[in-house]
Scaffold this motif. Structure first.
Motif, PDB file in Angstrom:
ATOM      1  N   ASP A 141      42.648  39.385  33.679  1.00 12.41           N
ATOM      2  CA  ASP A 141      41.785  38.295  34.245  1.00 12.41           C
ATOM      3  C   ASP A 141      42.233  37.981  35.580  1.00 12.41           C
TER       4      ASP A 141
ATOM      5  N   ARG B   3      38.322  40.895  33.496  1.00 12.06           N
ATOM      6  CA  ARG B   3      37.574  39.801  33.543  1.00 12.06           C
ATOM      7  C   ARG B   3      37.697  39.009  34.931  1.00 12.06           C
TER       8      ARG B   3
ATOM      9  N   GLY C 190      45.039  38.394  29.903  1.00 12.36           N
ATOM     10  CA  GLY C 190      44.287  37.520  29.172  1.00 12.36           C
ATOM     11  C   GLY C 190      43.788  38.475  27.867  1.00 12.36           C
TER      12      GLY C 190
ATOM     13  N   ARG D  42      37.092  35.606  36.916  1.00 12.67           N
ATOM     14  CA  ARG D  42      37.009  34.064  36.578  1.00 12.67           C
ATOM     15  C   ARG D  42      37.023  33.373  37.916  1.00 12.67           C
ATOM     16  N   ASP D  43      36.281  32.204  37.782  1.00 12.80           N
ATOM     17  CA  ASP D  43      36.027  31.284  38.925  1.00 12.80           C
ATOM     18  C   ASP D  43      37.280  30.367  39.028  1.00 12.80           C
ATOM     19  N   SER D  44      37.992  30.466  40.342  1.00 11.64           N
ATOM     20  CA  SER D  44      39.094  29.706  40.347  1.00 11.64           C
ATOM     21  C   SER D  44      38.708  27.953  40.169  1.00 11.64           C
TER      22      SER D  44
ATOM     23  N   TRP E 107      41.257  35.683  39.224  1.00 12.69           N
ATOM     24  CA  TRP E 107      40.601  34.167  39.578  1.00 12.69           C
ATOM     25  C   TRP E 107      40.327  34.414  40.966  1.00 12.69           C
TER      26      TRP E 107
END
Length: 76
Positions: A41, A63, A32, A65-67, A43
């Motif tokens: 990034d 980072r 990202g 991230r929410d999937s 997930w």
């Protein structure tokens, strides 16, 4: 991005891709960008602890991230 930086990001992505098998809840890994700089990034499915993941990898920020929910493969 300088070649050395690109090589570092590529190496970080290769390392992070192992988390797909090794870290419960990790369902995706990719490159990202934040504030013009590359990031890794990751997930994760909801309910999994992102504390197992480092804040950076080979100097590249990570980072989480929410999937958005469980990820399931669909048959062809």
């Amino acid at each position: 991005m300088a070649d050395d930086s690109a090589d570092t990001v590529d190496a970080a992505l290769i390392t992070a891709s192992r988390w797909l098998d090794d870290v419960p809840g990790v369902v995706g890994v990719g490159q990202g960008e934040a504030e013009g700089a590359p990031t890794i990034d990751v997930w994760v499915t909801p309910g999994h602890d992102p504390g197992q993941l480092p804040s950076q990898l080979l100097g590249v920020p990570v980072r989480v991230r929410d999937s958005g929910g469980p990820v399931e493969a669909r048959p062809d």
